[in-house]
Design a protein around this motif. Structure first.
Motif, PDB file in Angstrom:
ATOM      1  N   TRP A  79       0.823  -1.208   0.000  1.00 29.85           N
ATOM      2  CA  TRP A  79       0.000   0.000   0.000  1.00 29.85           C
ATOM      3  C   TRP A  79       0.858   1.259   0.000  1.00 29.85           C
ATOM      4  O   TRP A  79       0.481   2.271  -0.612  1.00 29.85           O
ATOM      5  N   GLU A  80       2.015   1.229   0.651  1.00 31.36           N
ATOM      6  CA  GLU A  80       2.915   2.378   0.595  1.00 31.36           C
ATOM      7  C   GLU A  80       3.349   2.639  -0.845  1.00 31.36           C
ATOM      8  O   GLU A  80       3.442   3.796  -1.278  1.00 31.36           O
ATOM      9  N   HIS A  81       3.611   1.569  -1.578  1.00 29.82           N
ATOM     10  CA  HIS A  81       3.973   1.717  -2.993  1.00 29.82           C
ATOM     11  C   HIS A  81       2.806   2.321  -3.775  1.00 29.82           C
ATOM     12  O   HIS A  81       2.995   3.186  -4.646  1.00 29.82           O
ATOM     13  N   PHE A  82       1.583   1.905  -3.462  1.00 26.43           N
ATOM     14  CA  PHE A  82       0.387   2.458  -4.111  1.00 26.43           C
ATOM     15  C   PHE A  82       0.303   3.963  -3.892  1.00 26.43           C
ATOM     16  O   PHE A  82       0.018   4.730  -4.826  1.00 26.43           O
ATOM     17  N   PHE A  83       0.567   4.409  -2.661  1.00 31.72           N
ATOM     18  CA  PHE A  83       0.430   5.837  -2.349  1.00 31.72           C
ATOM     19  C   PHE A  83       1.632   6.666  -2.801  1.00 31.72           C
ATOM     20  O   PHE A  83       1.647   7.877  -2.621  1.00 31.72           O
ATOM     21  N   GLU A  84       2.609   6.040  -3.416  1.00 28.71           N
ATOM     22  CA  GLU A  84       3.650   6.809  -4.092  1.00 28.71           C
ATOM     23  C   GLU A  84       3.103   7.423  -5.380  1.00 28.71           C
ATOM     24  O   GLU A  84       3.560   8.476  -5.829  1.00 28.71           O
ATOM     25  N   LYS A  85       2.099   6.766  -5.961  1.00 29.87           N
ATOM     26  CA  LYS A  85       1.504   7.259  -7.213  1.00 29.87           C
ATOM     27  C   LYS A  85       0.265   8.098  -6.957  1.00 29.87           C
ATOM     28  O   LYS A  85       0.011   9.071  -7.687  1.00 29.87           O
ATOM     29  N   TRP A  86      -0.520   7.745  -5.917  1.00 26.34           N
ATOM     30  CA  TRP A  86      -1.803   8.391  -5.668  1.00 26.34           C
ATOM     31  C   TRP A  86      -1.787   9.166  -4.368  1.00 26.34           C
ATOM     32  O   TRP A  86      -1.237   8.718  -3.374  1.00 26.34           O
ATOM     33  N   ASP A  87      -2.416  10.343  -4.380  1.00 23.61           N
ATOM     34  CA  ASP A  87      -2.506  11.148  -3.158  1.00 23.61           C
ATOM     35  C   ASP A  87      -3.494  10.549  -2.169  1.00 23.61           C
ATOM     36  O   ASP A  87      -3.300  10.628  -0.953  1.00 23.61           O
ATOM     37  N   VAL A  88      -4.576   9.989  -2.694  1.00 22.86           N
ATOM     38  CA  VAL A  88      -5.643   9.519  -1.817  1.00 22.86           C
ATOM     39  C   VAL A  88      -6.444   8.438  -2.531  1.00 22.86           C
ATOM     40  O   VAL A  88      -6.506   8.413  -3.775  1.00 22.86           O
ATOM     41  N   LEU A  89      -7.025   7.537  -1.750  1.00 25.53           N
ATOM     42  CA  LEU A  89      -7.934   6.519  -2.270  1.00 25.53           C
ATOM     43  C   LEU A  89      -9.321   6.781  -1.706  1.00 25.53           C
ATOM     44  O   LEU A  89      -9.484   6.936  -0.487  1.00 25.53           O
ATOM     45  N   LEU A  90     -10.327   6.833  -2.579  1.00 25.16           N
ATOM     46  CA  LEU A  90     -11.724   6.925  -2.166  1.00 25.16           C
ATOM     47  C   LEU A  90     -12.355   5.539  -2.255  1.00 25.16           C
ATOM     48  O   LEU A  90     -12.210   4.856  -3.272  1.00 25.16           O
TER      49      LEU A  90
END
Length: 291
Positions: free
Chosen positions: A188-199
């Motif tokens: 998930w940390e890798h995911f949030f390197e690309k995205w500011d936020v998840l809805l």
């Protein structure tokens, strides 16, 4: 009934009430707020040292930020809490945000109105020139993630209630469970390197009639396990990521629908700033009909 409240969240117990009641709620990053005094007078060691968080519920994002600034940070007693400063909310523009959305997680049931609310908000934000995408989520078995979270909670509680366990937990089992959790956090940390936020949804449904815990619930006419009501929230207790619930709209029965926003660990100030920016679109607190 009150301007604000402080709650605890091990499997969504801040975010789900906020969603059900049409208010704002924040589950901080794990170890951001001291757990000191959570159970006053508890003798001996704490049974729960991970995944559980203390956070605020309120009627505005500004009040969440105020309360978070008061309760976050070391207190000299809970030695797990890191000395991470609480920063002012930075000014943010919607069109600069990279917003991922997920109407649900693979294998998790969700009511059509919950799914549609997430998709509708995503479309509205895209129309305001934010970068919005139904992004590819980390490659994982979400049902297994939920089972692993439950197993960890069981191991911690079972350490002090061995008579209730079928088989005693060995230290090696606990360390293996933490290793699996580390892998999920890293994904998930890798995911949030690309995205500011998840809805995403905070729960599979809106508020349901009182019933005996464990009784089957009905989602769009389908019988679903009671314990899945907190699945969408528990994922982020397991990964320790901060999450805010924003009130969005009312369902066909006049009950509140909230949207869960998840961000990078240790960056509550930016998450709250994004929540403030989005609240201009989602709207303010609405008292449920009939109350």
């Amino acid at each position: 009934m009150t301007p604000f409240e402080i709650g605890t969240d091990l499997t969504g117990s801040i975010r789900i009430p906020a969603h059900f009641c049409g208010v704002f709620g924040l589950k901080p990053t794990e170890h951001r707020v001291p757990l000191t005094g959570l159970i006053p007078g508890l003798p001996g060691p704490r049974p729960i040292r991970i995944m559980s968080c203390i956070g605020p519920m309120a009627r505005t994002v500004e009040d969440l930020a105020l309360l978070f600034a008061i309760i976050a940070g070391p207190d000299g007693r809970d030695t797990d809490v890191a000395p991470v400063p609480v920063e002012e909310l930075p000014p943010l523009e919607l069109y600069r945000l990279r917003i991922a959305f997920a109407p649900t997680f693979l294998g998790f049931p969700v009511a059509a109105e919950m799914r549609e609310a997430v998709e509708e908000l995503a479309k509205r934000l895209s129309a305001l020139d934010a970068v919005v995408e139904e992004a590819a989520l980390p490659q994982m078995d979400f049902q297994q993630e939920l089972a692993s979270a439950g197993a960890l909670i069981g191991m911690m509680m079972g350490a002090f209630q061995p008579e209730e366990q079928e088989r005693p937990t060995r230290l090696s089992h606990y360390l293996e469970a933490l290793h699996r959790r580390d892998q999920s956090i890293a994904a998930w940390e890798h995911f949030f390197e690309k995205w500011d936020v998840l809805l995403c949804p905070p729960s599979m449904m809106t508020a349901f009639p009182h019933c005996e815990p464990g009784s089957p619930l009905h989602v769009d006419g389908q019988e679903v396990s009671y314990w899945m009501v907190s699945a969408h929230s528990t994922v982020f207790n397991y990964t320790s990521h901060p999450a805010v619930v924003l009130p969005y709209k009312l369902d066909r029965d006049g009950l509140p629908i909230g949207i869960q926003m998840v961000g990078k660990r240790w960056d509550e100030s930016r998450l709250l700033a994004m929540a403030k920016a989005l609240s201009g679109v989602t709207g303010a607190f609405q008292r449920p009909q009939g109350y």
